[in-house]
Motif scaffolding. Structure first.
Motif, PDB file in Angstrom:
ATOM      1  N   LEU A  81       0.831  -1.192   0.000  1.00 12.97           N
ATOM      2  CA  LEU A  81       0.000   0.000   0.000  1.00 12.97           C
ATOM      3  C   LEU A  81       0.869   1.246   0.000  1.00 12.97           C
ATOM      4  O   LEU A  81       1.803   1.360   0.790  1.00 12.97           O
ATOM      5  N   ILE A  82       0.587   2.153  -0.893  1.00  8.62           N
ATOM      6  CA  ILE A  82       1.235   3.461  -0.928  1.00  8.62           C
ATOM      7  C   ILE A  82       0.099   4.481  -0.900  1.00  8.62           C
ATOM      8  O   ILE A  82      -0.776   4.454  -1.769  1.00  8.62           O
ATOM      9  N   PRO A  83       0.075   5.361   0.095  1.00  7.36           N
ATOM     10  CA  PRO A  83      -1.020   6.333   0.179  1.00  7.36           C
ATOM     11  C   PRO A  83      -1.042   7.267  -1.040  1.00  7.36           C
ATOM     12  O   PRO A  83      -0.004   7.626  -1.582  1.00  7.36           O
ATOM     13  N   MET A  84      -2.252   7.640  -1.444  1.00 11.34           N
ATOM     14  CA  MET A  84      -2.407   8.580  -2.545  1.00 11.34           C
ATOM     15  C   MET A  84      -2.132   9.992  -2.021  1.00 11.34           C
ATOM     16  O   MET A  84      -2.585  10.334  -0.929  1.00 11.34           O
ATOM     17  N   PRO A  85      -1.401  10.788  -2.790  1.00  8.56           N
ATOM     18  CA  PRO A  85      -1.152  12.169  -2.361  1.00  8.56           C
ATOM     19  C   PRO A  85      -2.470  12.913  -2.112  1.00  8.56           C
ATOM     20  O   PRO A  85      -3.456  12.728  -2.836  1.00  8.56           O
ATOM     21  N   VAL A  86      -2.495  13.733  -1.078  1.00 11.42           N
ATOM     22  CA  VAL A  86      -3.693  14.447  -0.659  1.00 11.42           C
ATOM     23  C   VAL A  86      -4.289  15.268  -1.802  1.00 11.42           C
ATOM     24  O   VAL A  86      -5.510  15.267  -2.011  1.00 11.42           O
ATOM     25  N   GLU A  87      -3.470  15.961  -2.554  1.00  7.50           N
ATOM     26  CA  GLU A  87      -3.969  16.815  -3.633  1.00  7.50           C
ATOM     27  C   GLU A  87      -4.670  15.986  -4.714  1.00  7.50           C
ATOM     28  O   GLU A  87      -5.713  16.391  -5.237  1.00  7.50           O
ATOM     29  N   LEU A  88      -4.120  14.843  -5.016  1.00  8.77           N
ATOM     30  CA  LEU A  88      -4.730  13.972  -6.026  1.00  8.77           C
ATOM     31  C   LEU A  88      -6.056  13.398  -5.523  1.00  8.77           C
ATOM     32  O   LEU A  88      -7.053  13.359  -6.243  1.00  8.77           O
ATOM     33  N   ARG A  89      -6.078  12.994  -4.268  1.00  8.66           N
ATOM     34  CA  ARG A  89      -7.320  12.493  -3.652  1.00  8.66           C
ATOM     35  C   ARG A  89      -8.393  13.584  -3.697  1.00  8.66           C
ATOM     36  O   ARG A  89      -9.562  13.317  -3.998  1.00  8.66           O
ATOM     37  N   LYS A  90      -7.995  14.826  -3.436  1.00  4.13           N
ATOM     38  CA  LYS A  90      -8.916  15.962  -3.468  1.00  4.13           C
ATOM     39  C   LYS A  90      -9.499  16.156  -4.874  1.00  4.13           C
ATOM     40  O   LYS A  90     -10.695  16.399  -5.028  1.00  4.13           O
ATOM     41  N   ARG A  91      -8.666  16.025  -5.904  1.00  6.44           N
ATOM     42  CA  ARG A  91      -9.146  16.176  -7.285  1.00  6.44           C
ATOM     43  C   ARG A  91     -10.187  15.122  -7.631  1.00  6.44           C
ATOM     44  O   ARG A  91     -11.179  15.417  -8.287  1.00  6.44           O
ATOM     45  N   PHE A  92      -9.976  13.898  -7.184  1.00  9.85           N
ATOM     46  CA  PHE A  92     -10.969  12.852  -7.431  1.00  9.85           C
ATOM     47  C   PHE A  92     -12.261  13.146  -6.665  1.00  9.85           C
ATOM     48  O   PHE A  92     -13.357  12.975  -7.200  1.00  9.85           O
ATOM     49  N   ARG A  93     -12.144  13.586  -5.431  1.00  6.73           N
ATOM     50  CA  ARG A  93     -13.330  13.918  -4.635  1.00  6.73           C
ATOM     51  C   ARG A  93     -14.132  15.021  -5.333  1.00  6.73           C
ATOM     52  O   ARG A  93     -15.357  14.955  -5.406  1.00  6.73           O
ATOM     53  N   GLU A  94     -13.431  16.027  -5.868  1.00  4.48           N
ATOM     54  CA  GLU A  94     -14.108  17.108  -6.596  1.00  4.48           C
ATOM     55  C   GLU A  94     -14.803  16.591  -7.857  1.00  4.48           C
ATOM     56  O   GLU A  94     -15.790  17.166  -8.307  1.00  4.48           O
ATOM     57  N   ALA A  95     -14.303  15.493  -8.398  1.00  2.83           N
ATOM     58  CA  ALA A  95     -14.923  14.870  -9.576  1.00  2.83           C
ATOM     59  C   ALA A  95     -16.047  13.909  -9.173  1.00  2.83           C
ATOM     60  O   ALA A  95     -16.646  13.262 -10.031  1.00  2.83           O
ATOM     61  N   GLY A  96     -16.320  13.805  -7.864  1.00  2.46           N
ATOM     62  CA  GLY A  96     -17.398  12.948  -7.387  1.00  2.46           C
ATOM     63  C   GLY A  96     -17.018  11.497  -7.202  1.00  2.46           C
ATOM     64  O   GLY A  96     -17.888  10.621  -7.173  1.00  2.46           O
ATOM     65  N   VAL A  97     -15.716  11.220  -7.070  1.00  2.00           N
ATOM     66  CA  VAL A  97     -15.231   9.846  -6.969  1.00  2.00           C
ATOM     67  C   VAL A  97     -14.559   9.613  -5.615  1.00  2.00           C
ATOM     68  O   VAL A  97     -13.671  10.374  -5.225  1.00  2.00           O
ATOM     69  N   ALA A  98     -14.979   8.562  -4.927  1.00  2.00           N
ATOM     70  CA  ALA A  98     -14.313   8.138  -3.695  1.00  2.00           C
ATOM     71  C   ALA A  98     -13.140   7.238  -4.086  1.00  2.00           C
ATOM     72  O   ALA A  98     -13.300   6.351  -4.925  1.00  2.00           O
ATOM     73  N   VAL A  99     -11.982   7.478  -3.507  1.00  2.00           N
ATOM     74  CA  VAL A  99     -10.777   6.717  -3.860  1.00  2.00           C
ATOM     75  C   VAL A  99     -10.312   5.893  -2.670  1.00  2.00           C
ATOM     76  O   VAL A  99     -10.239   6.390  -1.549  1.00  2.00           O
ATOM     77  N   GLU A 100     -10.004   4.637  -2.948  1.00  2.00           N
ATOM     78  CA  GLU A 100      -9.406   3.749  -1.948  1.00  2.00           C
ATOM     79  C   GLU A 100      -8.117   3.203  -2.523  1.00  2.00           C
ATOM     80  O   GLU A 100      -8.118   2.607  -3.602  1.00  2.00           O
ATOM     81  N   THR A 101      -7.010   3.413  -1.836  1.00  2.00           N
ATOM     82  CA  THR A 101      -5.734   2.838  -2.271  1.00  2.00           C
ATOM     83  C   THR A 101      -5.436   1.618  -1.400  1.00  2.00           C
ATOM     84  O   THR A 101      -5.738   1.607  -0.209  1.00  2.00           O
ATOM     85  N   MET A 102      -4.866   0.613  -2.023  1.00  3.15           N
ATOM     86  CA  MET A 102      -4.509  -0.623  -1.333  1.00  3.15           C
ATOM     87  C   MET A 102      -3.507  -1.377  -2.195  1.00  3.15           C
ATOM     88  O   MET A 102      -3.277  -1.007  -3.348  1.00  3.15           O
ATOM     89  N   ALA A 103      -2.923  -2.411  -1.644  1.00  2.00           N
ATOM     90  CA  ALA A 103      -2.035  -3.255  -2.444  1.00  2.00           C
ATOM     91  C   ALA A 103      -2.855  -3.844  -3.596  1.00  2.00           C
ATOM     92  O   ALA A 103      -4.077  -4.006  -3.494  1.00  2.00           O
ATOM     93  N   THR A 104      -2.206  -4.155  -4.695  1.00  4.55           N
ATOM     94  CA  THR A 104      -2.915  -4.626  -5.886  1.00  4.55           C
ATOM     95  C   THR A 104      -3.774  -5.861  -5.615  1.00  4.55           C
ATOM     96  O   THR A 104      -4.910  -5.939  -6.079  1.00  4.55           O
ATOM     97  N   GLY A 105      -3.279  -6.815  -4.861  1.00  2.00           N
ATOM     98  CA  GLY A 105      -4.064  -8.012  -4.573  1.00  2.00           C
ATOM     99  C   GLY A 105      -5.384  -7.682  -3.890  1.00  2.00           C
ATOM    100  O   GLY A 105      -6.443  -8.185  -4.265  1.00  2.00           O
TER     101      GLY A 105
END
Length: 129
Positions: A81-105
């Motif tokens: 797991l590598i956390p998504m940068p806050v600014e990028l997470r904010k851009r997705f939220r503004e686009a109406g998308v909830a983002v969850e980061t996790m290991a690929t598996g």
């Protein structure tokens, strides 16, 4: 007509569960793809990204272009797991998308469950060995 092989961008035109991952790629819909993939409502697309830390704006363009088509984005960041940068997470939220980061598996397993529930989910999955 010129002879030779035509190379096209990898694209499966539909939604499909991921049957397997590892060895640098994914299996889905009785096919295999070497490398990372984007699973979107428009289909499964090859994604020219090999590590989460090297993402650039252009790597995310298709996700933002289709953001109105899904509510949840799962990001498989590789082996760990590598956390998504806050600014990028904010851009997705503004686009109406909830983002969850996790290991690929974990992202693959979660994507399959949400897809089976007919949720409007997308996934950006970085291939693992």
């Amino acid at each position: 007509m010129a002879g030779g092989i035509e190379i096209r961008a990898a694209h499966f035109p539909g939604r499909a569960p991921i049957d397997a991952y590892g060895n640098g790629g994914f299996r889905f819909a009785d096919m295999s793809h070497r490398g990372s993939i984007l699973c979107l409502p428009s289909g499964i697309h090859g994604w020219e990204v090999s590590g989460f830390g090297e993402l650039e704006e252009a790597d995310l363009a298709r996700l933002f272009d289709e953001a109105s088509e899904f509510d949840i984005l799962l990001v498989g960041t590789g082996e760990q797991l590598i956390p998504m940068p806050v600014e990028l997470r904010k851009r997705f939220r503004e686009a109406g998308v909830a983002v969850e980061t996790m290991a690929t598996g974990a992202a693959v397993r979660t994507y399959n469950v949400l897809l089976a529930e007919d949720r409007t989910v997308a996934a950006a999955l970085i291939a693992v060995d």
